[in-house]
Motif scaffolding. Structure first.
Motif, PDB file in Angstrom:
ATOM      1  N   ALA A 125       0.037   2.074  -8.457  1.00 54.62           N
ATOM      2  CA  ALA A 125      -0.642   2.196  -7.163  1.00 54.62           C
ATOM      3  C   ALA A 125       0.361   2.094  -6.014  1.00 54.62           C
ATOM      4  O   ALA A 125       0.240   2.822  -5.019  1.00 54.62           O
ATOM      5  CB  ALA A 125      -1.712   1.113  -7.031  1.00 54.62           C
ATOM      6  N   PHE A 126       1.346   1.209  -6.126  1.00 53.77           N
ATOM      7  CA  PHE A 126       2.393   1.120  -5.107  1.00 53.77           C
ATOM      8  C   PHE A 126       3.121   2.455  -4.985  1.00 53.77           C
ATOM      9  O   PHE A 126       3.370   2.955  -3.886  1.00 53.77           O
ATOM     10  CB  PHE A 126       3.390   0.016  -5.469  1.00 53.77           C
ATOM     11  CG  PHE A 126       3.093  -1.309  -4.836  1.00 53.77           C
ATOM     12  CD1 PHE A 126       3.937  -1.820  -3.872  1.00 53.77           C
ATOM     13  CD2 PHE A 126       1.986  -2.043  -5.206  1.00 53.77           C
ATOM     14  CE1 PHE A 126       3.674  -3.049  -3.282  1.00 53.77           C
ATOM     15  CE2 PHE A 126       1.711  -3.274  -4.636  1.00 53.77           C
ATOM     16  CZ  PHE A 126       2.556  -3.777  -3.656  1.00 53.77           C
ATOM     17  N   SER A 127       3.482   3.031  -6.132  1.00 55.03           N
ATOM     18  CA  SER A 127       4.194   4.310  -6.134  1.00 55.03           C
ATOM     19  C   SER A 127       3.326   5.421  -5.541  1.00 55.03           C
ATOM     20  O   SER A 127       3.793   6.240  -4.734  1.00 55.03           O
ATOM     21  CB  SER A 127       4.592   4.667  -7.563  1.00 55.03           C
ATOM     22  OG  SER A 127       5.255   5.913  -7.616  1.00 55.03           O
ATOM     23  N   LEU A 128       2.052   5.437  -5.923  1.00 54.20           N
ATOM     24  CA  LEU A 128       1.143   6.460  -5.409  1.00 54.20           C
ATOM     25  C   LEU A 128       0.925   6.298  -3.910  1.00 54.20           C
ATOM     26  O   LEU A 128       0.893   7.292  -3.163  1.00 54.20           O
ATOM     27  CB  LEU A 128      -0.192   6.371  -6.141  1.00 54.20           C
ATOM     28  CG  LEU A 128      -1.270   7.386  -5.753  1.00 54.20           C
ATOM     29  CD1 LEU A 128      -0.793   8.808  -6.016  1.00 54.20           C
ATOM     30  CD2 LEU A 128      -2.571   7.111  -6.512  1.00 54.20           C
ATOM     31  N   GLY A 131       4.078   7.518  -1.976  1.00 52.77           N
ATOM     32  CA  GLY A 131       4.162   8.977  -2.015  1.00 52.77           C
ATOM     33  C   GLY A 131       3.092   9.635  -1.168  1.00 52.77           C
ATOM     34  O   GLY A 131       3.352  10.622  -0.472  1.00 52.77           O
ATOM     35  N   ALA A 132       1.864   9.087  -1.217  1.00 46.55           N
ATOM     36  CA  ALA A 132       0.777   9.649  -0.417  1.00 46.55           C
ATOM     37  C   ALA A 132       1.055   9.494   1.076  1.00 46.55           C
ATOM     38  O   ALA A 132       0.730  10.392   1.869  1.00 46.55           O
ATOM     39  CB  ALA A 132      -0.535   8.961  -0.779  1.00 46.55           C
ATOM     40  N   PHE A 133       1.646   8.367   1.473  1.00 45.45           N
ATOM     41  CA  PHE A 133       1.972   8.200   2.884  1.00 45.45           C
ATOM     42  C   PHE A 133       3.026   9.209   3.326  1.00 45.45           C
ATOM     43  O   PHE A 133       2.929   9.759   4.432  1.00 45.45           O
ATOM     44  CB  PHE A 133       2.474   6.779   3.151  1.00 45.45           C
ATOM     45  CG  PHE A 133       2.904   6.566   4.578  1.00 45.45           C
ATOM     46  CD1 PHE A 133       1.963   6.332   5.561  1.00 45.45           C
ATOM     47  CD2 PHE A 133       4.237   6.622   4.934  1.00 45.45           C
ATOM     48  CE1 PHE A 133       2.351   6.161   6.892  1.00 45.45           C
ATOM     49  CE2 PHE A 133       4.638   6.457   6.240  1.00 45.45           C
ATOM     50  CZ  PHE A 133       3.689   6.218   7.224  1.00 45.45           C
ATOM     51  N   ALA A 134       4.033   9.449   2.481  1.00 45.60           N
ATOM     52  CA  ALA A 134       5.034  10.460   2.820  1.00 45.60           C
ATOM     53  C   ALA A 134       4.380  11.830   2.985  1.00 45.60           C
ATOM     54  O   ALA A 134       4.734  12.601   3.891  1.00 45.60           O
ATOM     55  CB  ALA A 134       6.113  10.504   1.735  1.00 45.60           C
ATOM     56  N   MET A 135       3.407  12.134   2.135  1.00 44.37           N
ATOM     57  CA  MET A 135       2.674  13.394   2.263  1.00 44.37           C
ATOM     58  C   MET A 135       1.900  13.437   3.574  1.00 44.37           C
ATOM     59  O   MET A 135       1.873  14.469   4.262  1.00 44.37           O
ATOM     60  CB  MET A 135       1.713  13.550   1.070  1.00 44.37           C
ATOM     61  CG  MET A 135       0.964  14.875   1.049  1.00 44.37           C
ATOM     62  SD  MET A 135      -0.269  14.952  -0.301  1.00 44.37           S
ATOM     63  CE  MET A 135       0.807  14.869  -1.727  1.00 44.37           C
ATOM     64  N   LEU A 136       1.295  12.311   3.948  1.00 43.77           N
ATOM     65  CA  LEU A 136       0.544  12.240   5.197  1.00 43.77           C
ATOM     66  C   LEU A 136       1.462  12.439   6.405  1.00 43.77           C
ATOM     67  O   LEU A 136       1.041  12.968   7.436  1.00 43.77           O
ATOM     68  CB  LEU A 136      -0.158  10.890   5.301  1.00 43.77           C
ATOM     69  CG  LEU A 136      -1.175  10.694   6.427  1.00 43.77           C
ATOM     70  CD1 LEU A 136      -2.340  11.675   6.281  1.00 43.77           C
ATOM     71  CD2 LEU A 136      -1.702   9.271   6.427  1.00 43.77           C
ATOM     72  N   SER A 276      -3.668  13.633   0.693  1.00 44.63           N
ATOM     73  CA  SER A 276      -2.906  12.399   0.886  1.00 44.63           C
ATOM     74  C   SER A 276      -3.821  11.235   1.270  1.00 44.63           C
ATOM     75  O   SER A 276      -3.591  10.094   0.837  1.00 44.63           O
ATOM     76  CB  SER A 276      -1.827  12.598   1.956  1.00 44.63           C
ATOM     77  OG  SER A 276      -2.401  12.832   3.232  1.00 44.63           O
ATOM     78  N   VAL A 277      -4.846  11.501   2.078  1.00 44.55           N
ATOM     79  CA  VAL A 277      -5.802  10.446   2.446  1.00 44.55           C
ATOM     80  C   VAL A 277      -6.527   9.942   1.199  1.00 44.55           C
ATOM     81  O   VAL A 277      -6.696   8.728   1.007  1.00 44.55           O
ATOM     82  CB  VAL A 277      -6.807  10.968   3.490  1.00 44.55           C
ATOM     83  CG1 VAL A 277      -7.913   9.946   3.735  1.00 44.55           C
ATOM     84  CG2 VAL A 277      -6.094  11.295   4.795  1.00 44.55           C
ATOM     85  N   PHE A 278      -6.943  10.860   0.341  1.00 47.13           N
ATOM     86  CA  PHE A 278      -7.629  10.467  -0.893  1.00 47.13           C
ATOM     87  C   PHE A 278      -6.711   9.653  -1.795  1.00 47.13           C
ATOM     88  O   PHE A 278      -7.102   8.593  -2.317  1.00 47.13           O
ATOM     89  CB  PHE A 278      -8.118  11.715  -1.630  1.00 47.13           C
ATOM     90  CG  PHE A 278      -8.675  11.435  -2.999  1.00 47.13           C
ATOM     91  CD1 PHE A 278      -9.926  10.863  -3.161  1.00 47.13           C
ATOM     92  CD2 PHE A 278      -7.918  11.720  -4.139  1.00 47.13           C
ATOM     93  CE1 PHE A 278     -10.433  10.586  -4.423  1.00 47.13           C
ATOM     94  CE2 PHE A 278      -8.418  11.454  -5.401  1.00 47.13           C
ATOM     95  CZ  PHE A 278      -9.679  10.885  -5.540  1.00 47.13           C
ATOM     96  N   LEU A 279      -5.479  10.122  -1.993  1.00 50.63           N
ATOM     97  CA  LEU A 279      -4.551   9.423  -2.882  1.00 50.63           C
ATOM     98  C   LEU A 279      -4.160   8.059  -2.323  1.00 50.63           C
ATOM     99  O   LEU A 279      -4.041   7.076  -3.075  1.00 50.63           O
ATOM    100  CB  LEU A 279      -3.295  10.274  -3.106  1.00 50.63           C
ATOM    101  CG  LEU A 279      -3.502  11.598  -3.856  1.00 50.63           C
ATOM    102  CD1 LEU A 279      -2.194  12.362  -3.939  1.00 50.63           C
ATOM    103  CD2 LEU A 279      -4.064  11.341  -5.243  1.00 50.63           C
ATOM    104  N   LEU A 280      -3.981   7.982  -1.007  1.00 48.04           N
ATOM    105  CA  LEU A 280      -3.626   6.706  -0.386  1.00 48.04           C
ATOM    106  C   LEU A 280      -4.738   5.683  -0.572  1.00 48.04           C
ATOM    107  O   LEU A 280      -4.488   4.531  -0.949  1.00 48.04           O
ATOM    108  CB  LEU A 280      -3.335   6.917   1.106  1.00 48.04           C
ATOM    109  CG  LEU A 280      -2.992   5.664   1.921  1.00 48.04           C
ATOM    110  CD1 LEU A 280      -1.754   4.973   1.365  1.00 48.04           C
ATOM    111  CD2 LEU A 280      -2.790   6.023   3.395  1.00 48.04           C
ATOM    112  N   CYS A 281      -5.963   6.110  -0.329  1.00 43.43           N
ATOM    113  CA  CYS A 281      -7.094   5.189  -0.473  1.00 43.43           C
ATOM    114  C   CYS A 281      -7.300   4.805  -1.934  1.00 43.43           C
ATOM    115  O   CYS A 281      -7.623   3.657  -2.248  1.00 43.43           O
ATOM    116  CB  CYS A 281      -8.357   5.817   0.089  1.00 43.43           C
ATOM    117  SG  CYS A 281      -9.730   4.653   0.250  1.00 43.43           S
ATOM    118  N   LEU A 282      -7.094   5.752  -2.846  1.00 44.09           N
ATOM    119  CA  LEU A 282      -7.224   5.456  -4.273  1.00 44.09           C
ATOM    120  C   LEU A 282      -6.195   4.414  -4.692  1.00 44.09           C
ATOM    121  O   LEU A 282      -6.496   3.500  -5.474  1.00 44.09           O
ATOM    122  CB  LEU A 282      -7.049   6.740  -5.083  1.00 44.09           C
ATOM    123  CG  LEU A 282      -7.349   6.649  -6.584  1.00 44.09           C
ATOM    124  CD1 LEU A 282      -8.811   6.317  -6.818  1.00 44.09           C
ATOM    125  CD2 LEU A 282      -6.976   7.966  -7.268  1.00 44.09           C
ATOM    126  N   ALA A 283      -4.981   4.528  -4.167  1.00 46.52           N
ATOM    127  CA  ALA A 283      -3.940   3.546  -4.485  1.00 46.52           C
ATOM    128  C   ALA A 283      -4.277   2.179  -3.915  1.00 46.52           C
ATOM    129  O   ALA A 283      -4.033   1.145  -4.549  1.00 46.52           O
ATOM    130  CB  ALA A 283      -2.597   4.028  -3.949  1.00 46.52           C
TER     131      ALA A 283
END
Length: 408
Positions: A125-128, A131-136, A276-283
């Motif tokens: 989850a930390f890794s995800l 990465g999701a924040f970088a995408m955002l 990225s919003v979905f992945l960030l929240c999932l993490a």
């Protein structure tokens, strides 16, 4: 009320207060909730909560028994699973389905309960999340990948800090220092031309105290002046330590591996922002230890907050769009409380983390000191201030329009 009953009640209230503090409950919510519990148990009480202490004063009707407890505590971390279970326990106690002795024993069980997701899933989850924040932030695919890999470094240091006081004291600067050096090494030997400052920021974004700043401002707006001021100053010091570690790490990396020439990559498609919003929240579900039954609500809160902000920004300034997003998030979170009888914080924090300008605070600090921008942004300092104010105002207006039914 006899003395023995009074002792049992005050022990339970003190333990409940310490546990809620441990789970990162804001001062105004913690004090209101404990006052409600004390009133039900038939005692009078007054509470003062700060990020590093809790003061409890309890007395009986005619002051036959009085008790004062002052505890020095460490700043709490968000634990939505324990917060939800503790709220369930308190609701059962107030409804009369649990005795005080049973509730006290259940508190002990919750206090030692591990994360429902385990260390492996939390590390992923930390890794995800990084990465999701970088995408955002609009990073390239390779920068997203490296941000996710270096996010594991942040997780390993966070794990170590749980078992070492010395590491815990230097967690922010040493993590950003190591990440800065490794990003420079990656640029030298594996992937030339990457945006090193953006990768470093993304890799330590979980440690950036944007949420703490927002909570501090919320406490100030509720007249919890001591707690709000202390939380804001603590968040600012964390931000300074993170930036200094990153600055020193990148400078050391450039000395060891040579300076990096940033080559802008092709922009990501628009749909990547929503992904990225979905992945960030999932993490954040694993990072915040959210219960399984609350995951759909948590993810929905992120899309409500972000989607409403994007929609509103088409008709007004982005800063005011954040106000609309925070207002919609507050209404959604309070509706969640009315429907499920659970604290609004459980889902509200997931949406709030998408809106808080913690990254912009870091970027503004970098621009002020180095004169260089991580991303293209004008008037960053003014934007950060207005966004923070918009967030707090939006949540206040939401509580007026859709009042919450619970103190937590």
């Amino acid at each position: 009320m006899d003395t023995q009953e009074f002792i049992q009640i005050r022990k339970f209230i003190v333990k409940l207060g310490k546990m809620l503090h441990k789970y990162g409950t804001p001062a105004f919510r913690l004090e209101a909730f404990l006052t409600e519990v004390a009133h039900y148990l038939g005692v009078h009480a007054s509470f003062v909560s700060t990020p590093t202490s809790l003061t409890v004063v309890i007395w009986s009707d005619r002051h036959e028994d009085e008790y004062t407890h002052v505890a020095r505590l460490q700043p709490g971390e968000l634990d939505m699973n324990a917060l939800s279970l503790t709220d369930d326990l308190a609701s059962q106690l107030l409804a009369g389905s649990l005795t005080l002795k049973q509730a006290d024993a259940r508190l002990d069980e919750i206090d030692v309960m591990p994360s429902p997701y385990g260390k492996f899933i939390t590390g992923c989850a930390f890794s995800l999340a990084t990465g999701a924040f970088a995408m955002l932030m609009g990073a390239s695919w390779s920068e997203i990948f490296w941000s996710g890999m270096l996010g594991l470094i942040t997780y390993f240091w966070s794990l170590w800090a749980q078992h070492s006081k010395r590491v815990n004291l230097m967690l922010e600067p040493v993590t950003s220092f190591v990440v800065g050096i490794m990003a420079c090494a990656i640029s030298r030997y594996l992937d030339p031309g990457i945006n090193i400052p953006l990768i470093v920021l993304s890799s330590v974004i979980i440690l950036v105290p944007g949420l703490a700043l927002t909570m501090g401002l919320s406490e100030l707006s509720s007249r919890n002046l001591v707690s709000g001021t202390a939380r804001i100053m603590d968040a600012i010091m964390q931000l300074f330590k993170l930036y200094f570690g990153a600055f020193l790490g990148v400078a050391t990396g450039f000395s060891l591996f040579g300076e990096n020439q940033y080559l802008p990559a092709e922009s990501l498609p628009y749909w990547a922002t929503w992904l990225s919003v979905f992945l960030l929240c999932l993490a954040l579900v694993a990072v915040f230890r959210t219960r399984l039954k609350h995951i759909p609500w948590a993810i929905a809160s992120a899309f409500v907050a972000y989607g409403t902000t994007v929609w509103a920004s088409e008709f007004m300034q982005q800063n005011l769009g954040t106000f609309v997003g925070a207002f919609a998030l507050g209404v959604f979170a309070n509706s969640f409380t009315r429907l499920t009888n659970q604290p609004s914080t459980i889902v509200g924090m997931h949406g709030l983390i998408v809106l808080v300008p913690g990254s912009k605070t870091y970027i503004g600090l970098n621009s002020f000191i180095s004169g260089q921008d991580l991303v293209q942004a004008d008037h960053i300092g003014q934007d950060v201030f207005l966004i923070f104010m918009s967030l707090v105002a939006g949540l206040i207006f939401a509580n007026v329009v859709m009042p919450t039914k619970k103190a937590l």
